[in-house]
Enzyme design. Sequence first.
Site, PDB file in Angstrom:
ATOM      1  N   HIS A  62       0.824  -1.203   0.000  1.00  0.00           N
ATOM      2  CA  HIS A  62       0.000   0.000   0.000  1.00  0.00           C
ATOM      3  C   HIS A  62       0.857   1.252   0.000  1.00  0.00           C
ATOM      4  O   HIS A  62       0.550   2.247  -0.631  1.00  0.00           O
ATOM      5  CB  HIS A  62      -0.892   0.025   1.248  1.00  0.00           C
ATOM      6  CG  HIS A  62      -2.158  -0.729   1.067  1.00  0.00           C
ATOM      7  ND1 HIS A  62      -2.842  -1.278   2.108  1.00  0.00           N
ATOM      8  CD2 HIS A  62      -2.878  -1.005  -0.030  1.00  0.00           C
ATOM      9  CE1 HIS A  62      -3.923  -1.871   1.659  1.00  0.00           C
ATOM     10  NE2 HIS A  62      -3.966  -1.726   0.358  1.00  0.00           N
ATOM     11  N   GLU A 108      -5.007 -15.983 -19.276  1.00  0.00           N
ATOM     12  CA  GLU A 108      -3.917 -15.977 -18.290  1.00  0.00           C
ATOM     13  C   GLU A 108      -3.209 -17.316 -18.232  1.00  0.00           C
ATOM     14  O   GLU A 108      -2.211 -17.464 -17.534  1.00  0.00           O
ATOM     15  CB  GLU A 108      -4.477 -15.704 -16.890  1.00  0.00           C
ATOM     16  CG  GLU A 108      -5.295 -14.451 -16.789  1.00  0.00           C
ATOM     17  CD  GLU A 108      -5.723 -14.185 -15.371  1.00  0.00           C
ATOM     18  OE1 GLU A 108      -5.020 -13.437 -14.692  1.00  0.00           O
ATOM     19  OE2 GLU A 108      -6.766 -14.718 -14.939  1.00  0.00           O
ATOM     20  N   ASP A 127      -0.112 -13.382 -14.932  1.00  0.00           N
ATOM     21  CA  ASP A 127      -0.254 -14.824 -14.763  1.00  0.00           C
ATOM     22  C   ASP A 127       0.175 -15.588 -16.009  1.00  0.00           C
ATOM     23  O   ASP A 127       0.741 -16.675 -15.902  1.00  0.00           O
ATOM     24  CB  ASP A 127      -1.710 -15.179 -14.418  1.00  0.00           C
ATOM     25  CG  ASP A 127      -1.969 -15.016 -12.931  1.00  0.00           C
ATOM     26  OD1 ASP A 127      -1.093 -15.422 -12.144  1.00  0.00           O
ATOM     27  OD2 ASP A 127      -3.012 -14.474 -12.560  1.00  0.00           O
ATOM     28  N   CYS A 182      -4.461  -6.440 -19.804  1.00  0.00           N
ATOM     29  CA  CYS A 182      -4.583  -5.731 -18.527  1.00  0.00           C
ATOM     30  C   CYS A 182      -3.501  -6.127 -17.532  1.00  0.00           C
ATOM     31  O   CYS A 182      -3.520  -5.707 -16.387  1.00  0.00           O
ATOM     32  CB  CYS A 182      -5.968  -5.948 -17.919  1.00  0.00           C
ATOM     33  SG  CYS A 182      -6.325  -7.672 -17.572  1.00  0.00           S
TER      34      CYS A 182
HETATM   35  C1  PEP Z   1      -2.809 -10.743 -14.675  1.00  0.00           C
HETATM   36  O1  PEP Z   1      -2.651 -11.911 -14.272  1.00  0.00           O
HETATM   37  O2  PEP Z   1      -2.108 -10.222 -15.567  1.00  0.00           O
HETATM   38  C2  PEP Z   1      -3.859  -9.909 -14.074  1.00  0.00           C
HETATM   39  C3  PEP Z   1      -4.168  -8.719 -14.573  1.00  0.00           C
HETATM   40  O3  PEP Z   1      -4.464 -10.387 -12.966  1.00  0.00           O
HETATM   41  P1  PEP Z   1      -3.830 -10.322 -11.494  1.00  0.00           P
HETATM   42  O4  PEP Z   1      -2.555  -9.536 -11.548  1.00  0.00           O
HETATM   43  O5  PEP Z   1      -4.877  -9.706 -10.638  1.00  0.00           O
HETATM   44  O6  PEP Z   1      -3.592 -11.777 -11.198  1.00  0.00           O
HETATM   45 MG    MG Z   2      -4.155 -12.785 -12.974  1.00  0.00          MG
END
Ligand code: PEP
Ligand code: MG
Length: 584
Positions: free
Chosen positions: A200, A443, A467, A514
């Site tokens: 944080h 992912e 991921d 993302c």
């Molecule tokens: C990812 O795996 O790229 C993703 C956006 O999800 P998180 O980072 O929340 O696992």
């Molecule tokens: Mg992820």
Amino acid sequence: MSLWLNGIGVSRGIAIGRVQRLHGGDLEIPEYLLPPDEVEAEVTRFHGAQGRAKEQLQQVRAQIPGGAPGEIAAFIDTHLLMLDDRSLTDAVVGLIRAQRYNAEAAVKRQRDALVAVFEQMEDPYLRSRKDDVQHVSARILRILLNQEKAAPVARADSGEAAASDPIVIVADDVTPADIILLGQQGVAAFVTEYGGPLSHTAILARSLGLPAIVGLHNARRLLREGEWVIIDGDLGHVLADPDGGARDFFSAKRARQLADRAALGSLRDKPAISRDGVKIRLLANIELSEDATHAAELGAEGVGLYRTEFLYMNRRSLPTEEEQYQAYARVVASVKGPITIRTLDLGADKQVDSGARSGPTPNNPALGLRAIRLCLKEPELFRAQARALLRASAHGDLHIMLPMISNVQEFRQAQALIEAARVQLAAEGQPMAQHVPLGAMIEVPAAALSVPLLARHAEFFSIGTNDLIQYTLAIDRVDDEVNYLYDPLHPAVLRLIHMTIEAGDRARRPVAMCGEMAGDPKYTRLLLGLGLTEFSMHPASILEIKRIIIESDVGRLRARAQAILDAADALELQEVLAEFERAA
Ligand code: PEP
Ligand code: MG
């Protein structure tokens, strides 16, 4: 003599200032056994410290400046909630009563037990929540030990120090609450011995634009009180006692960065269109409903990823459908463009207090019952979220995204549950959008290879590179020992990204990205070359990525995509990428 030190740069920017150490050292925690007749008085002393800690945080909360990002208040609220959390406070009282520990020893023991639990968590964000436990415990301990003057920003006491000299805080760790106070007091930057990029504190430093370096072990021993230091938050470097040449170099770099940042502001309302007229969509990743407003202010055209698991954290019971509906509706109403909300991405090892599942922690939690797998195993959990999401769709352009899909069957099962929730809500006469697009995160390599099949059911895709890299390269994304192998540029990763984009295009399904890669300017041209047209990222990165897009010729980059895919190793790829930068 000048001295170079390296830590992890978690918030960008250059600062030049004098060292001021915070907290002066680790707290010495006395441990002793109480006589039986003093036990209740000790419980009262603990509760007194708990109450005082709450008062302090409430005061900090009241001092948050007007236009500060919403996440700041949310962080303070997290700590306030934790002060009332029974897994901390009941256990401390239990230890005082049952073991006759003094209050400090009981807080320390319970803190260590909770930190050990968080350290087992596979998800880096949840794992970094151990910082909150440490910060809250440290606040109570300082009160119990009468060492409350935690963040005094008196001016450096070195002989020639001037009152106007900028201050660089050097500490073992800094709490989010301290960051707010330090930011208000005009501190120039901070360096800590502990912490990681997902804490944080790091997130707050980024939102406040304070250069920051964490994980610099021994910083308090190596940096002297009052000495001049240069902080390079981009590279994680600290230069102590710089000579004139180094000062000039970094002052010029700082001036360039400030000018650059000011110039970026002018891009806020410009569309992200490349030199050759290709429109790229820039979206925000958000974690808290309050982040949505901030994202729009920074030029996001919508939200590409809203991570809902944070609604389930720091609490003992699961959020109700109504509570989720209120939270989703608030975000949907405050976002102008589309908003993609991801369903719960918790896993077996990532239990929060509201415990969606009990039982032993599996050996390979990243490969176990997490995300959509957990939701399909616990349909009641999923149903409540699906109903809340569908109800919130009445208020705006809501899309639902399923995390960690690895086969078509999972997608269809989730789709059927959502459809059943829709039928039920319609029978109840609840308002909903006529159609709520349902998409899948890519992912897992199996999903990337199955896009043409998934596209028969999924209406959009978003590549989660965090991921995807972990699973493609068989590297635990939170294991320091193998971190050096975590490589977004590995040819296998780039091929999977490219295949996903191409297969999505062929099936006329939008493909976004993302994962962190989408917000890293190092990879923008590469991703444009691979055909990506939707990027979703931390809002603070949007304007910088937009500038690269505006300055790029996407057609020329795409023409070289094959060269990227043909590069066999890092060296060859670096050459192709250098050519890319020139071609842009
Ligand atoms: C990812 O795996 O790229 C993703 C956006 O999800 P998180 O980072 O929340 O696992
Ligand atoms: Mg992820």
